[in-house]
Each structure stands twice: as C-alpha cells, then as structure tokens.
Design a protein around this motif. Structure first.
Motif, mmCIF file in Angstrom:
data_model
loop_
_atom_site.group_PDB
_atom_site.id
_atom_site.type_symbol
_atom_site.label_atom_id
_atom_site.label_comp_id
_atom_site.label_asym_id
_atom_site.label_seq_id
_atom_site.Cartn_x
_atom_site.Cartn_y
_atom_site.Cartn_z
ATOM 1 N N ASP A 25 0.790 -1.299 0.112
ATOM 2 C CA ASP A 25 -0.052 0.127 -0.054
ATOM 3 C C ASP A 25 0.855 1.279 -0.004
ATOM 4 O OD1 ASP A 25 -2.471 -1.426 0.042
ATOM 5 O OD2 ASP A 25 -2.659 -1.299 2.047
ATOM 6 N N ALA A 26 1.993 1.281 0.779
ATOM 7 C CA ALA A 26 2.971 2.201 0.803
ATOM 8 C C ALA A 26 3.603 2.530 -0.469
ATOM 9 C CB ALA A 26 3.870 2.244 1.892
ATOM 10 N N LEU A 27 3.790 1.435 -1.204
ATOM 11 C CA LEU A 27 4.254 1.481 -2.401
ATOM 12 C C LEU A 27 3.788 2.083 -3.459
ATOM 13 C CD1 LEU A 27 7.378 0.863 -3.757
ATOM 14 C CD2 LEU A 27 6.094 -1.161 -4.741
ATOM 15 N N ARG A 28 2.362 1.566 -3.411
ATOM 16 C CA ARG A 28 1.057 2.003 -4.354
ATOM 17 C C ARG A 28 1.071 3.705 -4.316
ATOM 18 N NH1 ARG A 28 -2.013 0.067 -7.816
ATOM 19 N NH2 ARG A 28 -1.774 -2.156 -7.061
ATOM 20 N N GLY A 29 1.237 4.097 -2.945
ATOM 21 C CA GLY A 29 1.153 5.409 -2.711
ATOM 22 C C GLY A 29 2.037 6.368 -3.361
ATOM 23 N N ILE A 30 3.073 5.799 -3.640
ATOM 24 C CA ILE A 30 4.168 6.662 -4.043
ATOM 25 C C ILE A 30 3.888 6.827 -5.619
ATOM 26 C CG2 ILE A 30 6.790 6.583 -5.013
ATOM 27 C CD1 ILE A 30 7.135 4.680 -2.418
ATOM 28 N N TYR A 31 3.362 6.123 -6.364
ATOM 29 C CA TYR A 31 2.685 6.261 -7.566
ATOM 30 C C TYR A 31 1.396 6.819 -7.613
ATOM 31 C CZ TYR A 31 6.798 3.226 -7.901
ATOM 32 O OH TYR A 31 8.213 2.620 -7.436
ATOM 33 N N ASN A 32 1.191 7.276 -8.900
ATOM 34 C CA ASN A 32 -0.378 7.581 -9.161
ATOM 35 C C ASN A 32 -0.948 6.642 -10.138
ATOM 36 O OD1 ASN A 32 0.573 8.056 -11.733
ATOM 37 N ND2 ASN A 32 1.020 10.124 -11.614
ATOM 38 N N GLU A 33 -2.230 7.001 -10.195
ATOM 39 C CA GLU A 33 -2.959 5.813 -11.098
ATOM 40 C C GLU A 33 -2.463 5.373 -12.350
ATOM 41 O OE1 GLU A 33 -5.804 3.749 -9.838
ATOM 42 O OE2 GLU A 33 -5.079 4.775 -7.819
ATOM 43 N N GLN A 34 -1.917 6.519 -12.789
ATOM 44 C CA GLN A 34 -1.210 6.243 -14.472
ATOM 45 C C GLN A 34 -0.157 5.490 -14.252
ATOM 46 O OE1 GLN A 34 -1.928 9.367 -12.963
ATOM 47 N NE2 GLN A 34 -4.078 9.517 -14.280
#
Length: 133
Positions: free
Chosen positions: A42-51
């Motif tokens: 989840d933290a890693l996903r938060g670093i990147y945006n949806e694109q």
C-alpha cells in the motif's frame, strides 16, 4: 528520526513486458526491519499515481539478504515497445521509491548514507527539525 529511503537503502530494477520488478536493498542489516515494516504494498502504491501502476503489486521478503522485492504488474504502459511514457520504466519507478520517508532510531544515525558519505546525511528528528550529520 525521519529519513528518506535513499539514506538507508538502494534499489535495482528490471522490466519485462508490462511488469516492473523493484528490489529495495538495505545498506546495513540494522535498517532492514524498519524498511520491512514501513514499505508495504500500500505504501509503494501510494508513491505512484493511478497512471503509473494499474495492476497488483506483490511484495517478496528476502530476509537473509535484507531485501524487499516488489513486482508491479500493469506498470509499463504495455511495455517499452508499446508505450510513449518513456520515463515510466523500471529505473524511474525504482528511483521514485527512494524518496519514501520512514522512521529509524536516532542510534542508527552513524550508519546513514548521504552527502559526504560515512554517516554525513540530512535527517529530521521526531520534532521535525532538520539536522546534517
């Protein structure tokens, strides 16, 4: 104290098709438990945006080596030969992770890496004050 991941780890990356692989490698074994606790999928996903990452992110723990390995599916716009998003590939994704901030004990400050090396690094203490070590 709060530090950036760059001060306590480095990354390696690779890509195959539409999947990116990012390894986060602790500089010192003392840092690994803090990285492992803070850097979730989840933290890693938060670093990147949806694109940047459309598919699942899977985390593999390689405790004996002090490494977290992340597999990011749907992260490369279809792959190098199909995408116009040239900075969206493995090395850029891995570099972005190094801005992640986490807490480590003050007692580990001499092990930090950064400007000047050998523990000379910029860090924030628990009160938000910035210090150069």
């Amino acid at each position: 104290m709060q530090v950036t991941l760059r001060q306590i780890a480095h990354t390696r990356s690779g890509d195959k098709g539409n999947t990116s692989n990012i390894a986060v490698i602790a500089y010192e074994p003392e840092f690994y438990p803090y990285i492992k606790q803070a850097l979730s999928t989840d933290a890693l996903r938060g670093i990147y945006n949806e694109q940047a990452v459309h598919g699942p992110i899977t985390r593999f723990e390689v405790d004996g080596l002090g490494v977290l390995n992340f597999v990011l599916e749907g992260a490369l716009g279809g792959g190098v030969s199909r995408s116009l998003a040239l900075d969206n590939y493995g090395k850029s994704l891995a570099s972005a992770v190094l801005r992640f901030e986490l807490d480590v004990p003050d007692a580990l400050s001499s092990l930090l890496r950064g400007p000047g090396g050998g523990g000379d690094a910029v860090a924030k203490d628990s009160g938000g004050q910035t210090h150069v070590r």
